[in-house]
Design a protein around this motif. Structure first.
Motif, PDB file in Angstrom:
ATOM      1  N   LEU A  50       0.822  -1.205   0.000  1.00 39.55           N
ATOM      2  CA  LEU A  50       0.000   0.000   0.000  1.00 39.55           C
ATOM      3  C   LEU A  50       0.863   1.264   0.000  1.00 39.55           C
ATOM      4  CD1 LEU A  50      -2.751  -1.159   2.493  1.00 39.55           C
ATOM      5  CD2 LEU A  50      -3.117  -0.543   0.110  1.00 39.55           C
ATOM      6  N   ASN A  51       2.117   1.136   0.378  1.00 38.04           N
ATOM      7  CA  ASN A  51       3.015   2.303   0.375  1.00 38.04           C
ATOM      8  C   ASN A  51       3.186   2.882  -1.025  1.00 38.04           C
ATOM      9  OD1 ASN A  51       4.410   3.975   2.120  1.00 38.04           O
ATOM     10  ND2 ASN A  51       6.372   3.020   1.655  1.00 38.04           N
ATOM     11  N   LEU A  53       0.937   3.815  -2.878  1.00 42.56           N
ATOM     12  CA  LEU A  53       0.000   4.932  -3.025  1.00 42.56           C
ATOM     13  C   LEU A  53       0.636   6.249  -2.590  1.00 42.56           C
ATOM     14  CD1 LEU A  53      -3.321   3.262  -1.803  1.00 42.56           C
ATOM     15  CD2 LEU A  53      -2.608   3.758  -4.147  1.00 42.56           C
ATOM     16  N   ASN A  54       1.566   6.205  -1.631  1.00 37.69           N
ATOM     17  CA  ASN A  54       2.240   7.437  -1.223  1.00 37.69           C
ATOM     18  C   ASN A  54       3.106   7.985  -2.351  1.00 37.69           C
ATOM     19  OD1 ASN A  54       1.290   7.681   1.546  1.00 37.69           O
ATOM     20  ND2 ASN A  54       2.392   5.781   1.857  1.00 37.69           N
ATOM     21  N   TYR A 101      -4.565  -5.156  -5.326  1.00 39.28           N
ATOM     22  CA  TYR A 101      -5.238  -4.627  -4.138  1.00 39.28           C
ATOM     23  C   TYR A 101      -4.911  -3.144  -3.982  1.00 39.28           C
ATOM     24  CZ  TYR A 101      -6.642  -4.437   0.809  1.00 39.28           C
ATOM     25  OH  TYR A 101      -7.249  -4.119   1.999  1.00 39.28           O
TER      26      TYR A 101
ATOM     27  N   PHE B 118     -12.390  -2.497   1.085  1.00 39.13           N
ATOM     28  CA  PHE B 118     -12.893  -1.734  -0.063  1.00 39.13           C
ATOM     29  C   PHE B 118     -14.290  -1.218   0.209  1.00 39.13           C
ATOM     30  CE2 PHE B 118      -9.356  -2.510  -2.583  1.00 39.13           C
ATOM     31  CZ  PHE B 118      -8.980  -3.837  -2.472  1.00 39.13           C
ATOM     32  N   GLN B 135       0.764   4.583   8.161  1.00 37.21           N
ATOM     33  CA  GLN B 135       1.616   3.494   7.689  1.00 37.21           C
ATOM     34  C   GLN B 135       2.848   4.058   7.005  1.00 37.21           C
ATOM     35  OE1 GLN B 135       0.224   0.999   4.536  1.00 37.21           O
ATOM     36  NE2 GLN B 135       1.482  -0.709   5.152  1.00 37.21           N
ATOM     37  N   ASN B 139       6.798   3.300   7.805  1.00 33.87           N
ATOM     38  CA  ASN B 139       7.756   2.823   6.806  1.00 33.87           C
ATOM     39  C   ASN B 139       8.959   3.758   6.709  1.00 33.87           C
ATOM     40  OD1 ASN B 139       6.487   0.455   5.928  1.00 33.87           O
ATOM     41  ND2 ASN B 139       5.169   1.553   4.515  1.00 33.87           N
TER      42      ASN B 139
END
Lengths: 159, 422
Positions: A50-51, A53-54, A101, B118, B135, B139
């Motif tokens: 999902l990172n 998306l950043n 995803y 979703f 998140q 990271n």
């Protein structure tokens, strides 16, 4: 924020490195070296999940490069525009649920850039070698040439 | 439950019900054994951190920190204050990114009645965007010290290969300050979710450190009176194979026990920063708690804690003369125990005089929780009602299991639900 981010997605294993290898090829292209960091960002990401998306939020247009399994013959080059992105379809990319995803979530949350294009090279297995196979290496060079042309066209005629 | 969704790895659940009682309950883990303990034998100590980081893609920092603690314990290496602080910052990053992912994309849909993140994203887009922001900062902290967020390469035995630059620390400090409001809002949001009372008796096991909320350092304690050095783990905790699962189970003095954020919070809530204590008092401090549904709140609190801690440890950052201390191998046995996002992660390494591994034991948190998960399911499903349909039992079982955030890819060294009604 950059105008165009070209992001190679991969992992250290065998054919799954191809996204990174395409980026390495693009970094050597003389015609791209005149572009500034604000214009073009060439990025390699290791299983970003999902990172991703950043990174996509920091660009106006994104070209994503990844290994793909669709059942086509080994080394086949693929290219899809944003409107063709379908969660089931994108699940065929080698980062499987990861990339599919992520892009589906990005679309749902309206976090994707206005323009996004996916490039893929068909693989059969990932392997644990430190380099891609010889067939994939040939496709990497072909894809890098195609993306170089697309980058040049982007800055002469935005998509 | 054919496939357990929204957990890491693959697992399934088989329940046999007779006369409205659970005759048997088995949580089955399908992932093949990783056999890392054997893979590490014969390796030089300098290779260990890169290998153990690959046990888990979500918690590589935890594996590296427990391993390096065990190695340094055996070789009699002392870390200095800079290294200790940066290891804690490193860990903060992992807690933040792991907990954020779990809360927003795995657990929250359960509590709001959504089938997936979703579906939840359509109604709560800002909540999920906040999760992604949190998140991302997690990271970034892991990358600051580890070089990258997936299987980081920056940690070494004795410290880190390269210290972060002052500029990179200043950049991240600003992002940490911007994230504090997100973390506060997250706690308020989680505490507003509908949570049933699932309270029942269980034993909480975690590290305890009188000086701080524990991540990297402490003794092993329980809320039932256990208080031992990490070297005494094997005298009290027993791991064993069950025939139906690849993941080992573990018992404390013959009984299941809980590790993880709720266990940590139950044993250490008195060591939370003042800002967090005040916030929890506003919403009604629920800790200590024997309601497993408070696990998500415990994770949210730990995100806020980790942001505060990382900021505290980085705000007066100076680049050190050296980012690692000298290491000389020595024969013997060493122990390491740190708090992975999912709970206690215990390592024991034995080395020869050249620093080559002779034997290893790695006890991950998810395998320690397997017996506890089964115990919880036995209680919770009866409370829920065994006469409910298989679909409802499946959904409820998934929710119970997801409270533990099982990292099944670790717990094999993770649904298909099958209900047999007799």
């Amino acid at each position: 924020m950059s105008a165009l981010s070209v992001i190679g997605i991969g992992s250290p294993f065998g054919n799954d490195r191809l996204g990174w290898e395409v980026i390495d090829c693009l970094k050597q292209k003389k015609q791209l070296k005149y572009l500034t960091n604000e214009q073009l960002d060439l990025i390699s990401l290791d299983r970003p999940g999902l990172n991703l998306l950043n990174f996509l939020q920091n660009t106006q247009t994104a070209f994503l490069i990844d290994a793909l399994k669709t059942g086509a013959s080994l080394g086949t080059l693929h290219q899809y525009e944003k409107k063709e992105i379908d969660p089931q379809f994108v699940a065929d990319f080698s980062h499987d649920i990861g990339l599919g995803y992520t892009l589906k979530m990005g679309k749902t949350l309206n976090l994707l850039p206005n323009n996004i294009r996916l490039y893929g090279i068909e693989i059969n297995e990932v392997g644990f070698e430190s380099t891609p196979s010889e067939i994939i290496k040939k496709s990497i060079l072909k894809l890098a040439n195609i993306i170089e042309d697309d980058i040049i066209n982007y800055f002469s005629q935005p998509i | 439950m054919p496939i357990l969704a929204r957990v890491e790895g693959e697992g399934a659940l088989e329940i046999t019900i007779s006369n409205n009682c659970i005759e048997s309950l088995q949580l089955k883990i399908f992932e093949p054994p990783r056999l890392f303990e054997k893979l590490l034998e014969g390796r030089d100590y300098t290779e260990i951190l890169d290998i153990v980081a690959r046990i888990c893609g979500i918690c590589p920092v935890a594996y590296q920190m427990s391993a390096t603690q065990a190695i340094e314990n055996c070789f009699n290496v002392s870390q200095n204050e800079w290294i200790s602080n940066m290891r804690r910052v490193f860990y903060c990053g992992e807690w933040i990114e792991s907990h954020s992912l779990h809360i927003h994309f795995l657990a929250a849909p359960d509590f709001l009645g959504f089938k997936s993140a979703f579906d939840m994203a359509n109604k709560y887009p800002d909540v999920l965007k906040r999760g992604l922001r949190l998140q991302a900062i997690g990271n970034a902290l892991v990358r600051l010290l580890g070089g990258r967020s997936v299987h980081p390469v920056g940690a070494c035995v004795g410290g880190f290969y390269k210290p972060p630059s002052l500029e990179s620390v200043q950049t991240i400090l600003k992002r940490l300050e911007e994230s504090l409001m997100d973390a506060e809002e997250l706690i308020k949001w989680v505490s507003s979710l509908p949570i049933e009372d699932n309270s029942h008796d269980f034993t909480s096991v975690s590290l305890f450190n009188p000086n701080e909320y524990p991540m990297n350092e402490g003794r092993i304690v329980s809320d039932k009176g256990l208080n031992i050095a990490i070297s005494e783990f094997e005298k009290h905790f027993v791991e064993f194979q069950v025939p139906y699962s690849n993941a080992l189970h573990a018992l404390l003095n013959g009984q299941p026990y809980l590790v993880g954020p709720l266990a940590r919070m139950n044993n250490n809530h008195q060591n939370l920063p003042t800002a967090i204590v005040k916030l929890l008092e506003q919403i009604g401090l629920p800790f200590p708690s024997n309601n497993m549904h408070h696990s998500m709140l415990a994770r949210a609190v730990e995100i806020y804690l980790a942001l505060i801690e990382a900021h505290r440890l980085l705000k007066n950052y100076l680049v050190p003369k050296s980012s690692f201390v000298e290491v000389k191998p020595a024969s013997g046995k060493g122990f390491g125990c740190t708090e992975a996002p999912r709970g206690l992660l215990w390592h024991a390494f034995e080395f020869d005089e050249k620093g080559v591994v002779k034997s290893v034991r790695i006890v991950p948190p998810t395998s320690q929780n397997q017996a506890r998960i089964e115990q919880d399911l036995r209680f919770s499903l009866v409370q829920f009602g065994l006469k409910k349909s298989d679909d409802l039992l499946r959904n409820y079982s998934e929710m119970i299991i997801r409270n533990y955030d099982p990292c099944i890819s670790c717990s094999t060294h993770f649904l298909s639900l099958r209900v047999n009604r007799l």
